[in-house]
Each structure stands twice: as C-alpha cells, then as structure tokens.
Design a protein around this motif. Sequence first.
Motif, short mmCIF file in Angstrom:
data_model
loop_
_atom_site.label_atom_id
_atom_site.label_comp_id
_atom_site.label_asym_id
_atom_site.label_seq_id
_atom_site.Cartn_x
_atom_site.Cartn_y
_atom_site.Cartn_z
N TYR A 74 41.26 32.58 41.56
CA TYR A 74 42.29 31.56 41.34
C TYR A 74 42.53 30.72 42.59
N ASN A 95 42.39 26.51 42.68
CA ASN A 95 43.74 26.00 42.88
C ASN A 95 43.71 24.47 43.01
N GLU A 116 43.53 25.81 34.11
CA GLU A 116 43.46 27.27 34.00
C GLU A 116 44.33 27.93 35.06
N PHE A 117 44.39 27.32 36.22
CA PHE A 117 45.20 27.86 37.32
C PHE A 117 46.65 27.99 36.90
N PHE A 131 47.58 31.74 35.76
CA PHE A 131 48.04 32.30 37.04
C PHE A 131 49.50 31.95 37.33
#
Length: 364
Positions: A67, A71, A101-102, A106
């Motif tokens: 991740y 970023n 997706e980050f 996350f």
Amino acid sequence: MDSEELVDLIYAALLGERTWEDFLKALSEQLPDGVATLFYHDSEKSRGSWDLVYGADASALRDGGYYASINPWMKRAATRQVGVGVISDQMLPVNELKRTEFYTDFVYGRFRTRAAVGLTIVREEGKSFLLSVLTSREDPDENARAAELLTQLAPHLRRAFHYFRAGPKHRQIAEIAGSLFDSADVGVFVVGEGGRLKSASASAERMLAEGRCARLNPLGRLRLCDAEAAQVLQRMLDRTEEDAPRAFTRVINGTKATLVRVMKDRFAAYFEGPTVVLFLEPVLRPRALELEDFVKSHKLSSAEARALVGLLEGKNAAAIAAEASLSRETVRTQIKSLYAKLGAAGRIDVIRQVAQLDLRRATK
C-alpha cells in the motif's frame, strides 16, 4: 492539547523521559478517530514503509509495503514544501482518492478513516520522512487547522531527526569496537543509510587509504571492492528490504569482510535509518614451514590444524566442515579443542598468536 505541549513531548521523547508512542498518541487525539504515523517513502523506487503507527492494530498494517507503493498522495508529497503541513485534498482531490485501491482497501477499509493531514519532515535524495494523521473527519477547514499544527511541530521534529542521525552513538560503536580489535589490526566502520560513513576506527582509516577492500566516493559514501559484498551492504542499508541478511562474511583481496546489521528499536530505526558495522580483518597466511612448526610446538592434531588453517583463511565452522565433508558440530568441537590447547578465548586470540610468526621472522 496545544502545540507547546506536543513540542514538550517531542523533546521529552528525545531525552528518554517519555516515549515516542506518547507523542503519537497525543497527536492522534487531535483529530476524530486519529491514526498517527511516522513513515518513509522512496519516490525513485516507489517503495515505502509504515514504521511507527498509533491508533490502529498492528494487523491493519499487513501488506503495508504494497500500500505504501501505491499511495497516491506520494506523487505530490515528493515535491511539496518541506516543513509545511497540508491536508489530503491538496495532495489529491477527494473524488479521485475515493476511486483508488489505496483508499477503499487501506485508508477506509482498514482504518475507517476518510482524509488525512500530513507533513514532510525531511527529504534527502528522493527519500521522504513524513508524519501523517488519518482521520474520519472530511471537513477541509477543520483539517486545515490540524495541518497548521503540524507546521508548528515541523522544526522540532527536524531537530529530532538530525539529532539521531548525527548523535554520538555511531562514534562510540567505532571507538569501542576499535579498542577491542585494533591490536589485531581489525578495521571497524559504522555505515549509515545510503552508504554514508558515520565513523571509522584508526585501522579502518588506514585500510581506506590503501583502498584494497573499501573506498570512499567523492560524496563520502563507502564502496566495497567486491560486487556481491557491495550488493549485500546495499540491501542491509535499505529500510524497505524486509529480508535483508543480519550478517554476511566474504574474503576480499586477502581481507575478511564481515557485515553486521545493527538491530534497533522501531523509533531509532525510523529516525536513524539502518546501520551496518563493517569489520575488515587481514587474512593471515604464514608460510607452510612456519605453520608446521606452530602446529608441532602446540601439539595440535591434524583435525585441529585443519581448523586452524580454516580460521586463518577467514572461514567459519560451516565452510570448514563443507570442505572437509564433516558435520558442523564436529568442526565446532575441533575448534573448541584448538582454542583450549592455545589458551585462546576466540578466533582473534588465535590470529594474534599466529601473527607472532611474522613478528619473530622480522626481528631475526
């Protein structure tokens, strides 16, 4: 808690009166559902690590390296002004962030946060050291006030960073190790992130001048004269390298080079970066006749003599065992027997005794 109290915590942590966890805890409490983190990112390699986190379970950092590499805030963070707090909207518009997706897996998926404030503490050669607080609050005006708080903390965090980097501990390592090994002509180097030479013992300085095993480039970076050893040193000094070896030994141009990665607590590791101690030790090769006399005078068995030769060539028990087709345990027993007959505390004592062969020859 105001900025003065947070500044007090920084210096208290620096002096060991409080912990860095206390500082991160206090900082995380400044924002709703705050998760405070000190982390690192290398823009050239698109790699990073979440070194220190408060406000989240350790399991939330699973696959953190991945991740860190995706970023989306880091592209702007690599060029933004150092020492100035910002809000996440300045790094990437929120509507774009939420499509990544980050964010989904996350920032929100693991921490249930939606935005952040951040600060670049120091940037060196494309590597950034950052402080960030994730928060569930999306109001940019409220978060801007928290970003201003980070700006006020920035010079104090920068002082802490440089204190760790330039502290006396590295010199002490070299001085202590040098006092132990200088009598056996062992050079001791303390090497920091990027190959920066932090300190060197007197013997190490002489070896650098000779340049047979290690050299300094014009920027003061240590370079080993062996491709494999140089590659291992580079891995040991890479803070994102999770599988870097703890120790490595190789003979370079007749000198045994031993690399040892210094283990640190998480906070020292973040501020100081990786540290490797390099030992350079000349491999003694006395003439066969003189060594034979040494073996006879000390009544060494053939097994003990084989172990002696191996130690003088810079080999460890495993290497000696492999060459002799013996088990490592058998060779370790033979080495212990060798030490007992010579009254030696260890390999350095053995080398010192054999070195007297050359000394006696020189005085005849």
